[in-house]
Design a protein around this motif. Sequence first.
Motif, PDB file in Angstrom:
ATOM      1  N   ASP A  16       0.826  -1.215   0.000  1.00 27.83           N
ATOM      2  CA  ASP A  16       0.000   0.000   0.000  1.00 27.83           C
ATOM      3  C   ASP A  16       0.855   1.257   0.000  1.00 27.83           C
ATOM      4  O   ASP A  16       0.550   2.232  -0.688  1.00 27.83           O
ATOM      5  CB  ASP A  16      -0.941   0.006   1.217  1.00 27.83           C
ATOM      6  N   LEU A  17       1.926   1.251   0.801  1.00 28.90           N
ATOM      7  CA  LEU A  17       2.821   2.411   0.819  1.00 28.90           C
ATOM      8  C   LEU A  17       3.386   2.675  -0.578  1.00 28.90           C
ATOM      9  O   LEU A  17       3.396   3.811  -1.053  1.00 28.90           O
ATOM     10  CB  LEU A  17       3.984   2.180   1.797  1.00 28.90           C
ATOM     11  N   PRO A  22      -3.497   5.460   1.097  1.00 31.82           N
ATOM     12  CA  PRO A  22      -3.546   5.822   2.519  1.00 31.82           C
ATOM     13  C   PRO A  22      -3.731   4.581   3.386  1.00 31.82           C
ATOM     14  O   PRO A  22      -4.499   3.667   3.021  1.00 31.82           O
ATOM     15  CB  PRO A  22      -4.773   6.740   2.611  1.00 31.82           C
ATOM     16  N   LEU A  23      -3.014   4.523   4.491  1.00 29.72           N
ATOM     17  CA  LEU A  23      -3.154   3.367   5.382  1.00 29.72           C
ATOM     18  C   LEU A  23      -2.948   3.777   6.830  1.00 29.72           C
ATOM     19  O   LEU A  23      -2.353   4.818   7.120  1.00 29.72           O
ATOM     20  CB  LEU A  23      -2.159   2.263   5.000  1.00 29.72           C
ATOM     21  N   GLU A 299       1.434  11.260   7.947  1.00 29.23           N
ATOM     22  CA  GLU A 299       2.421  11.557   6.912  1.00 29.23           C
ATOM     23  C   GLU A 299       1.790  11.487   5.530  1.00 29.23           C
ATOM     24  O   GLU A 299       0.838  10.723   5.307  1.00 29.23           O
ATOM     25  CB  GLU A 299       3.567  10.532   6.958  1.00 29.23           C
ATOM     26  N   PRO A 300       2.330  12.247   4.564  1.00 31.25           N
ATOM     27  CA  PRO A 300       1.807  12.172   3.191  1.00 31.25           C
ATOM     28  C   PRO A 300       2.059  10.790   2.582  1.00 31.25           C
ATOM     29  O   PRO A 300       3.088  10.161   2.864  1.00 31.25           O
ATOM     30  CB  PRO A 300       2.620  13.243   2.443  1.00 31.25           C
ATOM     31  N   THR A 301       1.150  10.337   1.721  1.00 31.69           N
ATOM     32  CA  THR A 301       1.338   9.042   1.046  1.00 31.69           C
ATOM     33  C   THR A 301       2.600   9.045   0.180  1.00 31.69           C
ATOM     34  O   THR A 301       3.192   7.989  -0.061  1.00 31.69           O
ATOM     35  CB  THR A 301       0.131   8.697   0.153  1.00 31.69           C
ATOM     36  N   HIS A 302       3.028  10.220  -0.275  1.00 32.48           N
ATOM     37  CA  HIS A 302       4.214  10.302  -1.130  1.00 32.48           C
ATOM     38  C   HIS A 302       5.522  10.324  -0.344  1.00 32.48           C
ATOM     39  O   HIS A 302       6.587  10.099  -0.917  1.00 32.48           O
ATOM     40  CB  HIS A 302       4.137  11.545  -2.038  1.00 32.48           C
TER      41      HIS A 302
END
Length: 439
Positions: A16-17, A22-23, A299-302
């Motif tokens: 997912d990361l 989003p997780l 934290e941002p997904t990026h």
Amino acid sequence: MPSLTQLHTTFPQIEDLANYNPLFWQNPHYGERADLPFSQADIFDAVARWQRFAPYLAQAFPETTATNGSIESPLLRVANMQKAFETLYQTTVPGKIFVKADSLLPISGSIKSRGGIYEVLKFAEQIAIEQGGLSYEDDYSVLLTPKFKQLFAQYGIAVGSTGNLGLSIGMAGASFGFQTTVHMSADARAWKKDLLRSKGVTVVEYDSDFTTAITAGRLQAENEPNTYFVDDEGSRDLFLGYASAAVHLQKQLHEAGVFPDADHPVFVYLPAGVGGSPAGVSFGMKSVLGEHIYPVFVEPTHVPSVTLGMMTGLNDEISVYDIGLDGKTHADGLAVGRPSRIAGHVMKTLLYGSQTFTDDVIYAYLTLLHETETLKVEPSSSAGFTGILPTIAHFDKPEILPNATHIVWATGGLLLPEDDYQTYVQHGQEVLDQMKSHG
């Protein structure tokens, strides 16, 4: 470092990361016993230093005169924001939502006023005692006199930053007369660079990321014997500056009728870039307020650098680029691809979990805070709201949630230029309209 295939097999959530999904990651080591490199005594040592410097700060920075040189922020009950948040998601948040408004902190208008300014104060104190005859019981406003200005002018301070840390260190360093250089990554906003230059700070710009900027700052200090390097990736003093926030927060919570215990949990949602400031604040809260504080990083997904480091246990030995992420985010203060050397190690047993988010949603929360509470924040500063619903969903004692306190740590915003802010508010409104149309 294990191969990417091994990491994906051992830690399935990396999938997912790597796909920017989003997780919520729940820390399996939360609550275990640990030997930490800091103590409660270290926190109170930092608080005492803040108090010694209060007369200096009150004179050097007129915006702190009303608070007698205190660098503190309000704890705000945001009932209107909570109502709007619940309406947006058509749900009820059990408990009460507060905002810890470090967005209103004097001098640099962000949480970095805590760590960055504290580290500069400690450096100045050391020089003044060793070479200027300062005594611990002196009125520290004496440091504004020509004698000390001439002493401090012989020294330099260097730091690498995506923005807010550079602001706090640059402004504090310039006030003493240190030759201050801020190495800024490509993510840093133009207005932050302009503000620093207006204070006489040297700003060096890079077309690359945070790691490049901080490496350049470290190199400068190595080549200039009288230059002190503030290491955002591993500074003990930065960490303790952030940790000292917990002492005043304790009083604020008590004044709000909040006393954390087994039946009254306190969840604290903290945006994480390199991870030093949220880790410091979390350690401080755990030390001062006890075990019923549940820190959650967002934290941002990026750029989920701390989440990735802690999930794998590799901490600063892995970067988001290692799993194919691009490291790009509108949350400029969080644009750090590799976590600090301190964050993951200290937080291994203290972090309840972390949530990653897409950039657009933080603009929606920024606009809601503007409309409901007239609270001005930077985009990354509203990110804590992304952690509330996932944390509630994963919490294993739902029966006590109606007694919960949720604290969203608003990390910056005071100095944000009005034109930039209005652009953010407008974008946030567009995002809100999309979210509502999709139900």
